[in-house]
Every structure is written in C-alpha cells, then in structure tokens.
Design an enzyme around this catalytic site. Structure first.
Site, short mmCIF file in Angstrom:
data_model
loop_
_atom_site.label_atom_id
_atom_site.label_comp_id
_atom_site.label_asym_id
_atom_site.label_seq_id
_atom_site.Cartn_x
_atom_site.Cartn_y
_atom_site.Cartn_z
CB SER A 42 -0.89 -0.01 1.25
OG SER A 42 -1.60 1.18 1.37
CG HIS A 146 -1.27 -5.26 4.01
ND1 HIS A 146 -0.99 -4.68 5.23
CD2 HIS A 146 -0.61 -4.51 3.09
CE1 HIS A 146 -0.21 -3.63 5.06
NE2 HIS A 146 0.03 -3.51 3.77
CD GLU A 155 -1.23 -2.33 8.81
OE1 GLU A 155 -0.94 -1.75 9.88
OE2 GLU A 155 -0.46 -2.39 7.85
CD GLU A 196 2.13 -4.96 7.47
OE1 GLU A 196 1.60 -4.76 8.59
OE2 GLU A 196 2.37 -4.04 6.66
CG ASP A 232 -2.74 1.52 7.81
OD1 ASP A 232 -3.36 2.48 7.30
OD2 ASP A 232 -1.75 0.99 7.26
CD GLU A 275 -0.51 3.89 9.20
OE1 GLU A 275 -0.13 3.54 8.07
OE2 GLU A 275 -0.17 3.30 10.26
CG ASP A 302 1.91 5.44 5.60
OD1 ASP A 302 2.99 5.89 5.17
OD2 ASP A 302 1.55 4.27 5.40
CE LYS A 327 4.75 2.78 6.14
NZ LYS A 327 3.68 2.54 5.13
CG HIS A 355 6.40 -3.20 9.62
ND1 HIS A 355 6.00 -4.49 9.89
CD2 HIS A 355 5.24 -2.47 9.62
CE1 HIS A 355 4.69 -4.55 10.04
NE2 HIS A 355 4.21 -3.33 9.89
CE LYS A 378 1.41 0.13 10.91
NZ LYS A 378 0.72 0.67 9.72
#
Length: 401
Positions: A42, A146, A155, A196, A232, A275, A302, A327, A355, A378
């Site tokens: 993403s 994901h 998430e 993940e 997220d 997020e 993000d 990130k 991550h 995270k």
C-alpha cells in the site's frame, strides 16, 4: 569518523519472496554495516521511487559508489546521504532507486556505529533519546491491500499501552494474535495470513472490531495491564474518484460520512491510533477529523506525509493530523527520515516508526524508534522479519546490543 573503502550490493529476498537490495559498507578502520531495503504494498502516491532490484543495483554502482568510496566518512550520516542525493539527481530517487539508496544509507549508519563501538540507536540518537521505549503496534487482523477477501480496513493493531516493559508488550501482542485465532476457530471462521502476518478472515469490518475488542480485553485481563487497539485505514486505497467517496463492501461513504464513521469508532472503542483514515490528498478532511478526536487519539499521516518534510509542513500548516508515520524507504535516506522527525517534534507532532509489508530481517527501524523517542513502532506481531525488530527492541531495553 572513518572513510568508506568499499560498498557491496546484491539482491536478496524479502518476506514476500521478491528481490530487494542489500548493501554492505566497509571502512578503512574495519567498520562494517549491512542494510536491506523493505518494500510496500500500500504505497503513497508521493513516495520515493523503488526500481527493480537489478536496475537499482546497477544504477547505484554506476552513480553512487564513486561518490562514496574513498570520498565520504561513514560516521557522517548527512554527508553519506547528501552524496546519495547528488548521485541520484532527482527529487524522488528515480535515478538510482530508493531501495538502493536506503540500503546504503542504513548500512553506512551501522558502519559508523560499529567504528564507535556504540549501538546504532546511540549513534542515531543525538539529543532525541528520552527515557521511554516505543510501544509496539501489532498487526492482528488485516485486509485491504495486504489480504484478499478480508476487511476493508487494512490493519487492526493491538497497542499494549499499559505494558511495564518492551518485553511484556511484545508478548502481549503475540497473545492477542493467538487469542484472535482462537476466537475465529470458535466461530468456525477460517483465516489465512496477510503480508504482515495478520489474520485475514472473511468478516465484515464491524465483526473485526468486535473480535479485536474481545481479544484485547481477554489478554489485558490475563497480563494485568491495559491493552488498546488502533487502525491503519489506508484511506487512499478506499477512496475512489469516480465514486467520489470511500468504497466499502456495504456502500460508498462521502468524506463527511467517513469522518463521522472513524470518529465514531474512536469513541466506541477508545482507539489510541488511527492511521490514514482519509485520502492522501485531503488535508482539509484530516484537519476536520483531528479537530474532533485529536485530543483522544493519534491521527497519523502515512500516505498523507510519506516521511516528506514538505508534505508534513503543509499538513502542519493545515492542522491535519497530529502524528506522522516514518518509513525510511519512503523517502530514501535516514537523514531525510530524521529531518521529518525533527520537524514533527518541533511542531508538536508525534513520530511513529514503521516497517513495510515486504520486509527483511534488518533491524534498523527498531534502533531509529528508540533513538528518536517514538511513542509507537509498527512492526507486526509474528513472523521472522517482524520478530527480528521486536526481539531487537527487547535486547536494546536489556542493554544487550
């Protein structure tokens, strides 16, 4: 400081089985550092550009290595990263690839720390380092980009905010992950795992909220400290221009409805972290949500900020969000990441280190989170590439690195 004498680049596998870039940096005094680039699924529209691994390696060997080997000292991170920018010649690392740049940047930082005989977090820390350690956000239920046929929200993250130590927090997240498995089994809901390591059941978002709430409450009772959770949302992935709204399985939400929906979930479940609840181009909507719930939870950008100081400054000016996700591969170098953290800190924003979905066993972000006094990190809950960071956090807390 010690002069860089060699840089070696190679392809290695990431957690999805894709090729990524690994860099070794060696110095004249025997210092050594190794860095591996992660990769996102993403990805934000404004992220630095990742090239195919072979191409990134070839471009870096041609353009970057001559500017670094015999020219730059590994202990001076800003000089290393300035040389990478100069070698690239673009504002998005589309020349040599953000994957080669971040691998070299992280490897040089480790080589600099190695020469000093200091842990990486101390080498990176400067005046940031406080007395606290980051709380790990564990990805427990996943969907979105994901995992297929799962939740719309990307998430659902366990947050053991009451844990007395990093070690207890790490094990609490693992316990929440197992508890969700048990709840799903009791309900005869099969679930594989997403990128993940999160469970990816075919359930509605509402049922996922209910399952998470039950799981964190059960584990909190078992462990004897508070465990909350967060999200997220990956709002940019839900937003559709043609639909002019956020597309869920049960219909399309307007921007106003999306703000109301997220604010309602913050209230209902006492979420500590949200997020990318909205589209990556909608500073105004982020500001509206922050005005409503920013005193209750972190509203984190993000895709909105992509670890970029210019986009962060625009958000600060608009009062959009109150935290930024960091990130390093999203911006290309550790220096750029630290610059974003410095701006955030000076502006009253929190920084959450993260991550990517395609990860490696590299532990740099664990050190970066500790070095910069991040409230959260995270990095998943299970899976070798995730537990590499979590176990490193435990070692750092135990002064064992």
């Amino acid at each position: 400081m010690t002069l860089i004498t060699d840089i070696r680049l190679r392809r290695v596998l990431d957690s999805r089985g894709n090729a990524t870039v690994e860099a070794d940096v060696l110095t004249e005094s025997g210092g050594f550092g190794r860095g591996k680039a992660p990769s996102g699924a993403s990805t934000g529209e404004y992220e630095a550009i990742e090239l195919p691994a072979n191409e990134a390696i070839a471009k870096a060997r041609e353009e970057a290595l001559p500017r670094l080997i015999g020219e730059v000292h590994a202990g001076n991170q800003r000089d290393v990263d300035a040389a990478l920018h100069a070698a690239d010649g673009t504002d998005d690392f589309s020349g040599i690839g953000a994957n080669s740049a971040v691998a070299i940047s992280m490897a040089a930082a480790k080589a600099g720390a190695d020469v000093l005989g200091a842990p990486l977090y101390q080498h990176l820390g400067g005046t940031f380092r406080g007395n606290e350690y980051p709380t790990p956000l564990g990805n427990i239920i996943g969907g979105g980009e994901h995992a297929a046929d799962a939740t719309n929200i990307q998430e659902f993250l366990a947050a053991p905010v009451g844990a007395p130590s990093v070690e207890e927090a790490v094990f609490a997240n693992a316990a929440v992950h197992q508890e969700v498995h048990d709840i799903l089994a009791d309900r005869d809901l099969p679930a594989g795992k997403g990128d993940e390591g999160a469970w990816a059941p075919s359930v509605s978002d509402d049922e996922a909220f209910e399952i998470m709430d039950e799981a964190v409450e059960t584990v909190a009772d078992d462990f004897g400290f508070a465990i909350s959770f967060g999200l997220d949302v990956a709002g940019a992935e839900l937003y559709d221009d043609e639909a002019d709204g956020y597309v869920y399985d049960d219909g399309v939400k307007s921007t106003e409805e999306q703000i109301e929906y997220i604010a309602g979930k913050v209230e209902e479940y006492d979420l500590v972290y949200v997020e990318d609840p909205l589209d990556e181009n909608d500073y105004e909507a982020f500001a509206d949500l922050t005005a409503q719930v920013g005193d209750q939870t972190l509203v984190c950008g993000d895709d909105l900020f992509v670890t970029n100081v210019e986009r962060l400054q625009a958000g600060i000016n608009a009062d959009a969000g109150n935290s930024i996700l960091i990130k390093p591969n999203q911006i290309g170098t550790l220096t750029d990441a630290v610059d974003a953290i410095e701006l955030a800190t000076a502006s009253g924003y929190e920084s959450v280190v993260s991550h990517r979905s395609g990860e490696t066993e590299d532990t740099t972000i664990a050190h970066l989170a500790v070095a910069t006094d991040a409230p959260f990190i995270k990095t998943g809950a299970v899976g070798g590439e995730r537990t590499a960071k979590l176990n490193e956090l435990i070692r750092i807390e135990d002064n064992a690195v």
